[in-house]
Design a protein around this motif. Structure first.
Motif, PDB file in Angstrom:
ATOM      1  N   GLU A 103       0.809  -1.223   0.000  1.00 16.79           N
ATOM      2  CA  GLU A 103       0.000   0.000   0.000  1.00 16.79           C
ATOM      3  C   GLU A 103       0.838   1.267   0.000  1.00 16.79           C
ATOM      4  N   THR A 104       2.017   1.218   0.607  1.00 18.20           N
ATOM      5  CA  THR A 104       2.812   2.439   0.735  1.00 18.20           C
ATOM      6  C   THR A 104       4.036   2.478  -0.186  1.00 18.20           C
ATOM      7  N   GLY A 105       4.610   1.317  -0.465  1.00 16.15           N
ATOM      8  CA  GLY A 105       5.831   1.271  -1.254  1.00 16.15           C
ATOM      9  C   GLY A 105       7.041   1.810  -0.514  1.00 16.15           C
ATOM     10  N   GLN A 106       6.905   2.010   0.806  1.00 14.03           N
ATOM     11  CA  GLN A 106       7.976   2.594   1.610  1.00 14.03           C
ATOM     12  C   GLN A 106       8.694   1.527   2.444  1.00 14.03           C
ATOM     13  N   ASP A 199      12.577  12.603  13.272  1.00 19.46           N
ATOM     14  CA  ASP A 199      12.856  13.653  12.288  1.00 19.46           C
ATOM     15  C   ASP A 199      14.362  13.871  12.184  1.00 19.46           C
ATOM     16  N   GLU A 200      15.020  12.939  11.490  1.00 20.07           N
ATOM     17  CA  GLU A 200      16.479  12.991  11.324  1.00 20.07           C
ATOM     18  C   GLU A 200      17.205  12.991  12.675  1.00 20.07           C
ATOM     19  N   GLU A 201      16.703  12.248  13.638  1.00 20.36           N
ATOM     20  CA  GLU A 201      17.300  12.218  14.968  1.00 20.36           C
ATOM     21  C   GLU A 201      18.394  11.164  15.107  1.00 20.36           C
ATOM     22  N   HIS A 202      18.304  10.108  14.313  1.00 16.66           N
ATOM     23  CA  HIS A 202      19.307   9.051  14.371  1.00 16.66           C
ATOM     24  C   HIS A 202      20.255   9.095  13.181  1.00 16.66           C
ATOM     25  N   GLU A 203      19.702   9.374  12.007  1.00 15.22           N
ATOM     26  CA  GLU A 203      20.509   9.444  10.793  1.00 15.22           C
ATOM     27  C   GLU A 203      20.089  10.651   9.964  1.00 15.22           C
ATOM     28  N   PRO A 204      21.035  11.416   9.445  1.00 14.31           N
ATOM     29  CA  PRO A 204      20.693  12.561   8.595  1.00 14.31           C
ATOM     30  C   PRO A 204      19.905  12.119   7.363  1.00 14.31           C
ATOM     31  N   GLY A 205      18.837  12.851   7.075  1.00 12.56           N
ATOM     32  CA  GLY A 205      18.044  12.562   5.893  1.00 12.56           C
ATOM     33  C   GLY A 205      17.019  11.457   6.042  1.00 12.56           C
ATOM     34  N   ILE A 206      16.966  10.824   7.213  1.00  8.31           N
ATOM     35  CA  ILE A 206      16.038   9.716   7.441  1.00  8.31           C
ATOM     36  C   ILE A 206      14.933  10.161   8.399  1.00  8.31           C
ATOM     37  N   ARG A 207      13.690  10.021   7.933  1.00 11.90           N
ATOM     38  CA  ARG A 207      12.522  10.372   8.752  1.00 11.90           C
ATOM     39  C   ARG A 207      11.599   9.166   8.847  1.00 11.90           C
ATOM     40  N   CYS A 208      10.975   9.011   9.999  1.00  8.87           N
ATOM     41  CA  CYS A 208      10.083   7.872  10.230  1.00  8.87           C
ATOM     42  C   CYS A 208       8.834   8.319  10.973  1.00  8.87           C
ATOM     43  N   ILE A 209       7.747   7.629  10.696  1.00 10.23           N
ATOM     44  CA  ILE A 209       6.555   7.705  11.542  1.00 10.23           C
ATOM     45  C   ILE A 209       6.379   6.308  12.134  1.00 10.23           C
ATOM     46  N   ALA A 210       6.109   6.231  13.419  1.00  9.94           N
ATOM     47  CA  ALA A 210       6.064   4.935  14.099  1.00  9.94           C
ATOM     48  C   ALA A 210       4.857   4.847  15.018  1.00  9.94           C
ATOM     49  N   ALA A 211       4.289   3.650  15.100  1.00 11.13           N
ATOM     50  CA  ALA A 211       3.138   3.401  15.967  1.00 11.13           C
ATOM     51  C   ALA A 211       3.453   2.264  16.924  1.00 11.13           C
ATOM     52  N   PRO A 212       3.028   2.378  18.179  1.00 11.17           N
ATOM     53  CA  PRO A 212       3.245   1.279  19.123  1.00 11.17           C
ATOM     54  C   PRO A 212       2.286   0.134  18.839  1.00 11.17           C
ATOM     55  N   ILE A 213       2.717  -1.063  19.153  1.00 10.39           N
ATOM     56  CA  ILE A 213       1.859  -2.246  19.083  1.00 10.39           C
ATOM     57  C   ILE A 213       1.586  -2.653  20.522  1.00 10.39           C
ATOM     58  N   LEU A 214       0.343  -2.467  20.958  1.00 10.76           N
ATOM     59  CA  LEU A 214      -0.025  -2.647  22.359  1.00 10.76           C
ATOM     60  C   LEU A 214      -1.035  -3.774  22.523  1.00 10.76           C
ATOM     61  N   SER A 215      -0.862  -4.557  23.581  1.00  6.74           N
ATOM     62  CA  SER A 215      -1.837  -5.595  23.894  1.00  6.74           C
ATOM     63  C   SER A 215      -3.129  -4.940  24.370  1.00  6.74           C
ATOM     64  N   LEU A 237       4.755  11.126   5.012  1.00  9.20           N
ATOM     65  CA  LEU A 237       4.573  10.170   6.099  1.00  9.20           C
ATOM     66  C   LEU A 237       3.343  10.486   6.942  1.00  9.20           C
ATOM     67  N   GLU A 238       3.049  11.759   7.100  1.00  8.06           N
ATOM     68  CA  GLU A 238       1.888  12.155   7.901  1.00  8.06           C
ATOM     69  C   GLU A 238       0.593  11.602   7.322  1.00  8.06           C
ATOM     70  N   THR A 239       0.546  11.457   6.002  1.00  9.51           N
ATOM     71  CA  THR A 239      -0.666  10.907   5.383  1.00  9.51           C
ATOM     72  C   THR A 239      -0.843   9.423   5.705  1.00  9.51           C
ATOM     73  N   TYR A 240       0.253   8.780   6.145  1.00 10.36           N
ATOM     74  CA  TYR A 240       0.188   7.356   6.478  1.00 10.36           C
ATOM     75  C   TYR A 240      -0.222   7.102   7.928  1.00 10.36           C
ATOM     76  N   ALA A 241      -0.401   8.154   8.717  1.00 12.64           N
ATOM     77  CA  ALA A 241      -0.699   7.966  10.139  1.00 12.64           C
ATOM     78  C   ALA A 241      -1.897   7.040  10.387  1.00 12.64           C
ATOM     79  N   PRO A 242      -3.050   7.274   9.750  1.00 17.81           N
ATOM     80  CA  PRO A 242      -4.182   6.362  10.001  1.00 17.81           C
ATOM     81  C   PRO A 242      -3.880   4.926   9.604  1.00 17.81           C
ATOM     82  N   LEU A 243      -3.117   4.755   8.520  1.00 17.03           N
ATOM     83  CA  LEU A 243      -2.825   3.416   8.011  1.00 17.03           C
ATOM     84  C   LEU A 243      -1.876   2.663   8.939  1.00 17.03           C
TER      85      LEU A 243
END
Length: 267
Positions: A103-106, A199-215, A237-243
């Motif tokens: 769905e995302t190709g990312q 937002d480029e906190e670990h590697e320059p030029g790399i951005r991520c959106i992340a969601a927790p997986i909770l029981s 990436l913000e458009t992928y938040a709901p997904l």
């Protein structure tokens, strides 16, 4: 080598020190000579030799007589495979990662917390792969990665405090959060919006959106991220938040329904 490997407590005794030697061999990422182990194991030569011989005799290390090198043994591989199948989210999450990848190709990452660090347990490459640190089986910092912060944000206070003491707060980029106070403020924001940013906190030029997986009880099972290496990546990436939130919920539901095969046969 990864200096983030937890050192055994004194109460772990001989077993803990022996396992620490096994960790050191694995960290080299290649066959290693005894002389290379000696300066990194903080053990007397005779003690280190005894531990290495025990690990070799037990199949946890393999010794190459021609090259005089040690590497992880097949018994360790078998144990790792069993642990992966029974403890990792990877087998459970695989079909959901596959669908999200289509769905995302990312680039996608699946991670779990291990001793306050991020353990990457699965990955899907983008249609145009981005070169980055994270790979399945690698260990990374929690305080400056999307998956790490997503998991830290939902830990109970005692577990969070323990995890924070294990963070190095090394400044990888100008955007890295470099102390526990600023990280705690960010974790509060993550809980409010339900997902985390890198937002480029670990590697320059790399951005991520992340969601927790909770029981269903709110226990942290892992985290899922979508990564972009594009300059305008955060907008995309913000458009992928709901997904990604929906996918994380599906993985959590599948994990809560999953039982070991032998339990199923007993029913």
């Amino acid at each position: 080598m990864n200096d983030a490997t937890p050192k055994p407590e004194k109460s772990d005794g001989t077993v803990g020190r022996t396992l620490a030697v096994l960790d050191r061999v694995a960290e080299f990422g290649r066959p290693v000579r005894f002389a290379e182990l000696l300066p990194v194991c903080d053990l007397p030569k005779a003690t280190l030799y005894r531990f290495v011989q025990t690990l070799t005799n037990q199949g946890m290390l393999a010794f190459d007589e021609d090259r005089q090198t040690y590497r992880p043994g097949l018994r360790l591989v078998r144990l790792a495979h069993a642990a992966w199948a029974q403890s990792s989210l990877a087998p459970i999450a695989a079909p959901y990662l596959d669908q999200l990848s289509k769905e995302t190709g990312q680039t996608l990452h699946l991670a779990q917390l291990d001793q306050g660090m991020v353990l990457y347990v699965d990955k899907r490459n983008a249609s145009r792969p981005v070169e980055m640190f994270s790979q399945s089986g690698k260990v990374g910092p929690a305080y400056c990665t999307g998956v790490g912060k997503a998991m830290l944000a939902y830990l109970p206070e005692d577990a969070l405090q323990n995890a924070l003491t294990r963070q190095s707060f090394h400044r990888f980029t100008e955007h890295t959060l470099s102390d526990a106070t600023s990280l705690r403020a960010e974790l509060e924001n993550i809980r409010k919006r339900g997902f985390a940013w890198d937002d480029e906190e670990h590697e320059p030029g790399i951005r991520c959106i992340a969601a927790p997986i909770l029981s269903p009880q709110g226990r942290v099972l892992g985290a899922l991220s979508i990564t972009s290496g594009q300059p305008d990546g955060q907008k995309q990436l913000e458009t992928y938040a709901p997904l990604i939130l929906e996918t994380a919920e599906k993985i959590a539901k599948a994990a809560s329904d999953w039982r070991f095969p032998e339990q199923k046969r007993a029913d």
